[in-house]
Structure formats: structure tokens, C-alpha cells
Design a protein around this motif. Structure first.
Motif, PDB file in Angstrom:
ATOM      1  N   ARG A  22       0.841  -1.219   0.000  1.00 14.11           N
ATOM      2  CA  ARG A  22       0.000   0.000   0.000  1.00 14.11           C
ATOM      3  C   ARG A  22       0.864   1.252   0.000  1.00 14.11           C
ATOM      4  NH1 ARG A  22      -4.415  -2.503   4.174  1.00 14.11           N
ATOM      5  NH2 ARG A  22      -5.657  -3.545   2.565  1.00 14.11           N
ATOM      6  N   ASP A  23       1.924   1.233   0.795  1.00 13.51           N
ATOM      7  CA  ASP A  23       2.849   2.370   0.806  1.00 13.51           C
ATOM      8  C   ASP A  23       3.477   2.570  -0.568  1.00 13.51           C
ATOM      9  OD1 ASP A  23       2.357   2.781   3.501  1.00 13.51           O
ATOM     10  OD2 ASP A  23       4.221   1.812   4.165  1.00 13.51           O
ATOM     11  N   LEU A  24       3.908   1.474  -1.176  1.00 13.32           N
ATOM     12  CA  LEU A  24       4.513   1.573  -2.505  1.00 13.32           C
ATOM     13  C   LEU A  24       3.509   2.096  -3.525  1.00 13.32           C
ATOM     14  CD1 LEU A  24       6.565  -1.756  -2.630  1.00 13.32           C
ATOM     15  CD2 LEU A  24       7.491   0.559  -2.523  1.00 13.32           C
ATOM     16  N   LEU A  25       2.285   1.591  -3.477  1.00 14.86           N
ATOM     17  CA  LEU A  25       1.264   2.030  -4.429  1.00 14.86           C
ATOM     18  C   LEU A  25       0.912   3.498  -4.241  1.00 14.86           C
ATOM     19  CD1 LEU A  25      -1.033  -1.113  -4.441  1.00 14.86           C
ATOM     20  CD2 LEU A  25       0.410  -0.293  -6.318  1.00 14.86           C
ATOM     21  N   ARG A  26       0.885   3.956  -3.004  1.00 15.73           N
ATOM     22  CA  ARG A  26       0.635   5.391  -2.774  1.00 15.73           C
ATOM     23  C   ARG A  26       1.756   6.210  -3.407  1.00 15.73           C
ATOM     24  NH1 ARG A  26      -1.883   3.693   2.043  1.00 15.73           N
ATOM     25  NH2 ARG A  26       0.038   3.599   3.240  1.00 15.73           N
ATOM     26  N   GLY A  27       2.980   5.749  -3.301  1.00 17.43           N
ATOM     27  CA  GLY A  27       4.102   6.440  -3.918  1.00 17.43           C
ATOM     28  C   GLY A  27       4.023   6.435  -5.427  1.00 17.43           C
ATOM     29  N   VAL A  28       3.606   5.322  -6.011  1.00 19.50           N
ATOM     30  CA  VAL A  28       3.459   5.222  -7.474  1.00 19.50           C
ATOM     31  C   VAL A  28       2.371   6.159  -7.944  1.00 19.50           C
ATOM     32  CG1 VAL A  28       2.706   3.690  -9.337  1.00 19.50           C
ATOM     33  CG2 VAL A  28       4.369   2.880  -7.670  1.00 19.50           C
ATOM     34  N   GLU A  29       1.239   6.189  -7.245  1.00 19.16           N
ATOM     35  CA  GLU A  29       0.136   7.062  -7.632  1.00 19.16           C
ATOM     36  C   GLU A  29       0.527   8.535  -7.518  1.00 19.16           C
ATOM     37  OE1 GLU A  29      -2.991   5.778  -5.069  1.00 19.16           O
ATOM     38  OE2 GLU A  29      -3.223   3.872  -6.129  1.00 19.16           O
ATOM     39  N   ALA A  30       1.331   8.859  -6.509  1.00 21.90           N
ATOM     40  CA  ALA A  30       1.727  10.248  -6.287  1.00 21.90           C
ATOM     41  C   ALA A  30       2.690  10.752  -7.346  1.00 21.90           C
ATOM     42  CB  ALA A  30       2.361  10.403  -4.906  1.00 21.90           C
ATOM     43  N   ARG A  31       3.576   9.872  -7.845  1.00 16.86           N
ATOM     44  CA  ARG A  31       4.572  10.348  -8.804  1.00 16.86           C
ATOM     45  C   ARG A  31       4.330   9.864 -10.231  1.00 16.86           C
ATOM     46  NH1 ARG A  31       7.560   6.017  -6.411  1.00 16.86           N
ATOM     47  NH2 ARG A  31       8.262   4.627  -8.032  1.00 16.86           N
ATOM     48  N   GLY A  32       3.354   9.008 -10.441  1.00 15.07           N
ATOM     49  CA  GLY A  32       3.068   8.498 -11.775  1.00 15.07           C
ATOM     50  C   GLY A  32       3.783   7.186 -12.021  1.00 15.07           C
ATOM     51  N   PRO A  33       3.654   6.628 -13.207  1.00 15.12           N
ATOM     52  CA  PRO A  33       4.259   5.326 -13.507  1.00 15.12           C
ATOM     53  C   PRO A  33       5.774   5.359 -13.481  1.00 15.12           C
ATOM     54  CG  PRO A  33       3.285   6.269 -15.480  1.00 15.12           C
ATOM     55  CD  PRO A  33       2.952   7.180 -14.339  1.00 15.12           C
ATOM     56  N   ASP A  34       6.372   4.236 -13.120  1.00 15.01           N
ATOM     57  CA  ASP A  34       7.825   4.087 -13.070  1.00 15.01           C
ATOM     58  C   ASP A  34       8.365   3.989 -14.502  1.00 15.01           C
ATOM     59  OD1 ASP A  34      10.432   3.537 -12.499  1.00 15.01           O
ATOM     60  OD2 ASP A  34      10.017   1.819 -11.204  1.00 15.01           O
ATOM     61  N   PRO A  35       9.300   4.855 -14.901  1.00 12.38           N
ATOM     62  CA  PRO A  35       9.787   4.826 -16.275  1.00 12.38           C
ATOM     63  C   PRO A  35      10.699   3.639 -16.564  1.00 12.38           C
ATOM     64  CG  PRO A  35      10.981   6.465 -15.007  1.00 12.38           C
ATOM     65  CD  PRO A  35       9.890   5.922 -14.122  1.00 12.38           C
ATOM     66  N   VAL A  36      11.078   2.872 -15.548  1.00 11.21           N
ATOM     67  CA  VAL A  36      12.003   1.747 -15.763  1.00 11.21           C
ATOM     68  C   VAL A  36      11.272   0.576 -16.338  1.00 11.21           C
ATOM     69  CG1 VAL A  36      13.561   0.120 -14.650  1.00 11.21           C
ATOM     70  CG2 VAL A  36      13.562   2.494 -13.981  1.00 11.21           C
TER      71      VAL A  36
END
Length: 120
Positions: free
Chosen positions: A106-120
Motif C-alpha cells: 500500500r505504501d509503494l502504491l501510494r508512492g506510485v500514484e503520487a509520482r506516476g508510472p515508473d519509467p524503468v
């Protein structure tokens, strides 16, 4: 060589490439990424270290994906959500570990949602 695994707010660097082995080489238990054919100990140490770091980085990244999947499966908004016990059974974890992984996810998903998709 592979870079250390970044934490949440650091940019993610790609690990050293893992060269995939042909099926016939992989079936030989003495064959491991052609390390057995390296005679020079300095070269062997360097390549083995690269592989170790790449495997660690890959394992860290896989754990993050496990956590995100666990969080998504436990999401109460899903009609087919799984309990921590169900997730633990599927992933071969203890129920306590599954609960921790759901929270981490959940913490990771909140971070992904906040900054957008991971470009890697």
C-alpha cells in the motif's frame, strides 16, 4: 556492476545484465553463467560480484512487486479481495508476513500514484 537498490525516494538504477544461459548449459549443474570457465581470479571475483549484486537487485524489485500485488489483492474495494490468510497461503508466507507485505505494498502504491508510472 549493479547499483545498490534505491529506496523509495531515490531514482531506480538498472542492475547489471543477467546473461541468460542456453538450455543445454543450464541443465549442467556445474555450469553457472559461465563462471566456471573464468581462470583469472580477479575476473572471476568481478563477474561473480556483478552477478551477486544483480540477483540482489532483482530480488529486491521482485519483493516490491509481490507487496504491490498483495496490496491490490487485499484491497477492500475489490469484490474478489483476498484475506491475509489467503494471500499468505498463495505466496507461501505466514499470515503476519502477508499483513506486513500488504501494508508495504500500500505504501509503494501510494508512492506510485503520487509520482506516476515508473519509467524503468
Amino acid at each position: 556492476m549493479a547499483e545498490p537498490t534505491p529506496r523509495r525516494n531515490e531514482p531506480r538504477l538498472r542492475p547489471a545484465p543477467l546473461l541468460f544461459e542456453p538450455a543445454e548449459a543450464a541443465s549442467d549443474p556445474e555450469h553457472f553463467f559461465d563462471l566456471e570457465s573464468i581462470d583469472d581470479p580477479r575476473t572471476l571475483l568481478a563477474r561473480a560480484t556483478e552477478l551477486t549484486q544483480a540477483f540482489r537487485a532483482a530480488a529486491d524489485r521482485a519483493v516490491e512487486f509481490q507487496a504491490m500485488a498483495a496490496a491490490q489483492l487485499a484491497d477492500p474495494r475489490r469484490f474478489d479481495r483476498l484475506t491475509s490468510a489467503d494471500i499468505a497461503e498463495q505466496a507461501e508466507w505466514t499470515e503476519d508476513y502477508a499483513k506486513k507485505m500488504v501494508e508495504f505494498g500500500r505504501d509503494l502504491l501510494r508512492g506510485v500514484e503520487a509520482r506516476g508510472p515508473d519509467p524503468v
